[in-house]
Write an enzyme that holds these catalytic residues in place. Sequence first.
Site, PDB file in Angstrom:
ATOM      1  N   GLU A 243       0.834  -1.210   0.000  1.00  0.00           N
ATOM      2  CA  GLU A 243       0.000   0.000   0.000  1.00  0.00           C
ATOM      3  C   GLU A 243       0.864   1.253   0.000  1.00  0.00           C
ATOM      4  O   GLU A 243       0.619   2.195  -0.759  1.00  0.00           O
ATOM      5  CB  GLU A 243      -0.911   0.000   1.220  1.00  0.00           C
ATOM      6  CG  GLU A 243      -1.767   1.261   1.330  1.00  0.00           C
ATOM      7  CD  GLU A 243      -2.618   1.298   2.592  1.00  0.00           C
ATOM      8  OE1 GLU A 243      -3.219   2.351   2.867  1.00  0.00           O
ATOM      9  OE2 GLU A 243      -2.668   0.285   3.317  1.00  0.00           O
ATOM     10  N   GLY A 364      -2.434   5.944   4.559  1.00  0.00           N
ATOM     11  CA  GLY A 364      -1.457   4.860   4.538  1.00  0.00           C
ATOM     12  C   GLY A 364      -0.469   4.930   5.683  1.00  0.00           C
ATOM     13  O   GLY A 364       0.544   4.226   5.681  1.00  0.00           O
TER      14      GLY A 364
END
Length: 385
Positions: A243, A364
């Site tokens: 990610e 994130g």
Amino acid sequence: MIPRTLFLPEHEQFRDSVRRFIQKEIAPYHESWEEQGLVDRELWRKAGRAGLLCPNVPEQYGGHGADYLFNVIITEELANAGATGPGFAVHSDMVATYIATFGTEAQKTHWLPKMASGEAVGALGLTEPGAGSDLKGIRTRATREGDEYVISGQKVYISNGQHCDLVVLACKTDPDAAAKGMSFILVEANRPGFRRGRNLKKIGMHAQDTSELFFENVRVPTSNLLGQEGAAFVMAMSKLAEERLSIAVSAITVAQRAVALAIDYTRQRKAFGKTVSDFQNTQFKLAELHAEIMAKRVLVDRCIELHLSRQLDAVDAAAAKMLCTELQCRAADECLQFFGGYGYMLEYPIARIYIDSRVRRIVGGTSEVMRQIIGRSLFSEHYSR
């Protein structure tokens, strides 16, 4: 710019097809999507037909069985076009990856073909009003009753929340077990008790829907458990590197685009009898940004290589994410300055880059959390000088 060596001819052919798709199906409508707060649902089906969804999902589950570089190309080309609306990365690089890696055969057979075709849109339900970067603090509860889980709780800042047909939901199945009490459960959006909240109004990225989601005694079968009960924290940690790499890929691409826009504009704009590009300050500022982008592009490409060989660790991904997102924000700010008052007008792409960039230092995992991850690593093992 140092030549990139990652991509083969078939990758570049795919890049050309992605660019054509964006020019035809996204660019003409993106401004209207920003006004309405989300992309049209039909875009997902069109993207599925064009092969832009879940390209690295195995062919037996509806994907193309391609390598991760195809995902990188989609991320880069959306960033190059300023297309922040489609939440393809969450759908393909996160939700589909979780299911492909940890799902049962029945889960993969049911969901992945639908996700690859755009029939089903995926969302990842992690963040809560009181738990962001610290996943262990989530309060959404899944209580087992016979062959069902009963889920109650709330999620916030969920990308694809307005369109999603499926949520990979982080729940506490054992509230007394801290990280080991967290599980991932697949929750269909048509379940009684599931409710979409507001499409949240944000500083930027206006075309990407970001929602509150509510779960009020939602019942799902225990077969909807993804992986093993209590394993969600470990599963999430294993996927965060990918990610964060995806975010870094987008960030360095946007930073490079900001510099390119500034170069084009300062070549044309005149002040005090000469073009703005003739001023030493312009050349020095853009030279510094170019050099930084070049160095960090090499870092990102090396991280991509490591990820392709399954050697990318969480610390290196955190470093790439931190450095590239902070560079993106600085490049957006410094390049906008060259545009003067025009840079403050939304009709200029640099203005949209500026407002869309700020969230990258948050999503994130914040830059502060990235520093903590890197710092802990430095002091937990021998540091090579």
